[in-house]
Design an enzyme around this catalytic site. Structure first.
Site, short mmCIF file in Angstrom:
data_model
loop_
_atom_site.label_atom_id
_atom_site.label_comp_id
_atom_site.label_asym_id
_atom_site.label_seq_id
_atom_site.Cartn_x
_atom_site.Cartn_y
_atom_site.Cartn_z
N LYS A 126 0.86 -1.19 0.00
CA LYS A 126 0.00 0.00 0.00
C LYS A 126 0.90 1.24 0.00
O LYS A 126 2.01 1.21 0.53
CB LYS A 126 -0.85 0.04 1.28
N HIS A 129 1.32 6.72 2.94
CA HIS A 129 0.56 7.98 2.88
C HIS A 129 0.94 8.92 4.02
O HIS A 129 1.78 8.60 4.87
CB HIS A 129 -0.94 7.69 2.84
N HIS A 132 0.96 7.72 7.66
CA HIS A 132 2.16 6.97 8.07
C HIS A 132 3.34 7.89 8.27
O HIS A 132 4.24 7.61 9.06
CB HIS A 132 2.47 5.87 7.05
N1 ARG Z 1 -0.23 -1.13 10.02
C1 ARG Z 1 -1.21 -0.44 10.78
C2 ARG Z 1 -1.86 0.66 9.96
O1 ARG Z 1 -1.30 1.09 8.99
C3 ARG Z 1 -0.64 0.20 12.01
C4 ARG Z 1 -0.04 -0.75 12.99
C5 ARG Z 1 -0.08 -0.22 14.36
N2 ARG Z 1 0.64 -1.00 15.31
C6 ARG Z 1 0.19 -2.02 16.01
N3 ARG Z 1 1.00 -2.61 16.87
N4 ARG Z 1 -1.05 -2.43 15.91
O2 ARG Z 1 -2.94 1.11 10.31
#
Ligand code: ARG
Length: 577
Positions: A126, A129, A132
């Site tokens: 993905k 963005h 992030h």
């Molecule tokens: N990959 C997830 C997202 O983009 C965020 C991960 C957050 N961290 C976790 N330990 N759940 O929304």
């Protein structure tokens, strides 16, 4: 010498009130004409059987309050206001900065302690963005801040590399994938086929079945599916890595969600053994009504695991691996409930580290009148944002350079634009409390006079050039401890030195509240105070050589504070622009 402490000690000695209480009560008055420190006398009213106003005026004339570092003590209403001896104060503060340079503000509060900072955590396949970018910038900054305070920091990237979407991608890639496009621009290509999958799926339900089968094969470790997934993951990471390198961001551990799926059975067994797992509509859940939270689903009715179970396994892994004293998750506020549930389950399961886990949330990212040539899915990526910012910065500094007839080469201009343009974006993310939404606007973020990185970097570069000019004509800044520093007692110089003195405390507060903006605020305060001074006086002209030398020491200190402060935010300075 810590002047605040000295004031508190004096008050405690004279009044007999215990030092700890006094320390807590000493304030910084809101206005400079009210002194440098103030002590409110209310706490003495009971023991002294007098009104606070009376106590203040009696104490103000008490001989015991004289000291060589104090110029005067005044009563104002119930407050006792202390005016420090400016010369002593300036000499004390600047000597410390001159001695320590970029290590100014370093402390050992974190010695022997470990902080795990999870940040960035983008999703494989993905686009990266602007949301992030928020976690990446905050987490990168917090990591540097904790390190500055002596903590051992473990930077974790909890990659989103697991989930049913990978079954879809495998199906889609086999049908429509373009090898060459994948090699050249993996994320764009994966996004393209992902969007196409969803369009085609509406017409052809067999695609859904195929995707489900492929995900199952992936989970079961079938060679071809795992190989494709690995390629998607590696190619995505390679693209993320370009961004990370560009911003100087590093990680110690890239274990993504997939890494934890094999650790989930142990978590499920543990929860079952502790009698916490109950069945609800076919799913296995942990009830959390005593914590006023909805149940946390551990296993879905078809036995598959979910996001929360992977986080439970990940938290335990982090503790087993790093024995953290603190484990923070820099993740957007919309996931607040998720983390409350995860931490609550850990606590119910009696995990001793549950209380040391903390969700560090942040707001949303919005744009004001900004046009991007966005890709499929209408997503603004960090790369777009950085490139655009750098291009616009280049135009500004190029025009400036032309007006000033500067001799910066084209290559130098590009290097400067890269740093300042990135800085402008980063600063926008860290200039206010992290829970506030961010509104990007070019006019605001590239305003060289505003509360921006370009302003800070420009102040730094201009001050550096004064130092260079001085050195070239054989004048160097006063050295640490020099009595000449006492000459800097004008209102503006003194105001700037006070801001410098506050920086170490701002760094500590930034860590304890996980708010890098404590530092951006402190550094921009220093730059603003310095410019107020600078705009009203010419540092290198005049014939008081001693004053010049003292002022150059202020220049040196301001440069060090800006450089170390912006470093903690993830921003680089430039020596000229
Ligand atoms: N990959 C997830 C997202 O983009 C965020 C991960 C957050 N961290 C976790 N330990 N759940 O929304």
């Amino acid at each position: 010498m810590d002047f605040r402490k000295a004031v508190a000690t004096k008050v405690s000695e004279v009044t007999g009130l215990d030092l700890e209480t006094v320390n807590r009560l000493v304030e910084i008055p809101p206005q400079a004409d009210m002194g440098d420190y103030a002590f409110p006398c209310f706490a003495l009213a009971k023991t002294m059987h007098k009104a606070p106003n009376m106590i203040a005026s009696d104490l103000a004339s008490n001989e015991a309050f004289s000291a060589d570092w104090l110029s005067r003590v005044e009563a104002k209403g119930p407050y006792l206001n202390f005016f420090v001896d400016r010369g002593e104060y300036v000499r004390e503060v600047l000597s410390e900065v001159l001695k320590e340079g970029l290590t100014y503000g370093t402390s050992d509060e974190g010695a022997g302690k470990t902080v795990v900072v999870e940040f960035s955590s983008p999703n494989i396949a993905k686009p990266f963005h602007v949301g992030h970018a928020f976690t990446t910038i905050l987490g990168h900054s917090l990591s540097r801040i904790y390190e500055k305070l002596g903590y051992k920091v473990v930077r974790m990237n909890h990659l989103g590399d697991y989930g049913t979407q990978f079954g879809k991608l495998i199906t889609a890639f086999r049908l429509w994938g373009d090898e060459q496009a994948l090699e050249q621009n993996a994320i764009d290509e994966l996004l393209r086929i992902y969007v196409k999958f969803h369009e085609e799926e509406k017409k052809d339900p067999s695609l859904t079945t195929s995707a489900r089968e492929n995900f199952k094969k992936l989970e079961d470790g079938c060679e071809e599916e795992v190989a494709l997934w690995t390629r998607f993951r590696d190619l995505s990471l390679k693209e993320f890595q370009i961004l990370y390198d560009r911003m100087g961001v590093t990680f110690d551990n890239y274990n993504g969600e997939s890494y934890y799926s094999s650790k989930i059975p142990a978590i499920v067994d543990m929860l079952r053994d502790k009698g916490l797992l109950v069945e609800s509509e076919g799913a296995q859940v942990v009830m959390l009504e005593d914590k006023k939270l909805p149940p946390c689903i551990i296993l879905k009715s078809d036995g598959t695991t979910i996001y929360a179970s992977r986080d439970l396994a990940a938290a335990k892994y982090r503790y087993d691996e790093y024995h953290f004293d603190k484990n923070i998750y820099v993740v957007g506020l919309p996931q607040a409930l998720h983390f409350q549930q995860v931490f609550a389950v850990l606590e119910k399961a009696g995990m001793p580290f549950a209380k040391n886990c903390e969700h560090v949330g942040f707001g949303l990212v919005k744009f004001q009148n900004m046009k991007f040539s966005t890709r499929e899915g209408n997503i603004v990526t960090l790369e777009d944002l950085l490139n655009e910012s750098v291009a616009k910065t280049y135009e500004i500094i190029k025009t400036n350079a032309e007006t000033r007839n500067s001799d910066l080469s084209e290559e130098e201009l590009h290097n400067i634009a890269e740093k300042v343009g990135l800085g402008a974006v980063i600063y926008t993310y860290v200039k206010a409390g992290r829970e506030r939404d961010i509104v990007f606007s070019w006019d605001t973020m590239l305003d060289f006079e505003g509360d921006t990185a370009p302003y800070l970097i420009y102040t730094y570069a201009r001050t550096k050039s004064i130092l260079r000019k001085a050195l070239a004509s054989g004048i160097s800044p006063a050295e640490t401890g020099s009595a000449l520093l006492k000459k800097l007692s004008g209102d503006e110089e003194f105001a700037c030195v006070k801001m410098i003195a506050d920086l170490p405390d701002a760094i500590k507060k930034a860590a304890s509240s996980n708010e890098p903006f404590m530092i951006s605020r402190a550094v921009s305060g220093i730059a603003r105070a310095f410019n107020r001074f600078y705009n009203n006086c010419s540092i290198l002209s005049g014939d008081d050589e001693e004053l010049k030398v003292a002022r150059l020491a202020l220049c040196q200190s301001v440069c060090d504070c800006i450089e170390l402060g912006t470093y903690l935010l993830g921003i680089s300075v430039v020596d000229q622009m």
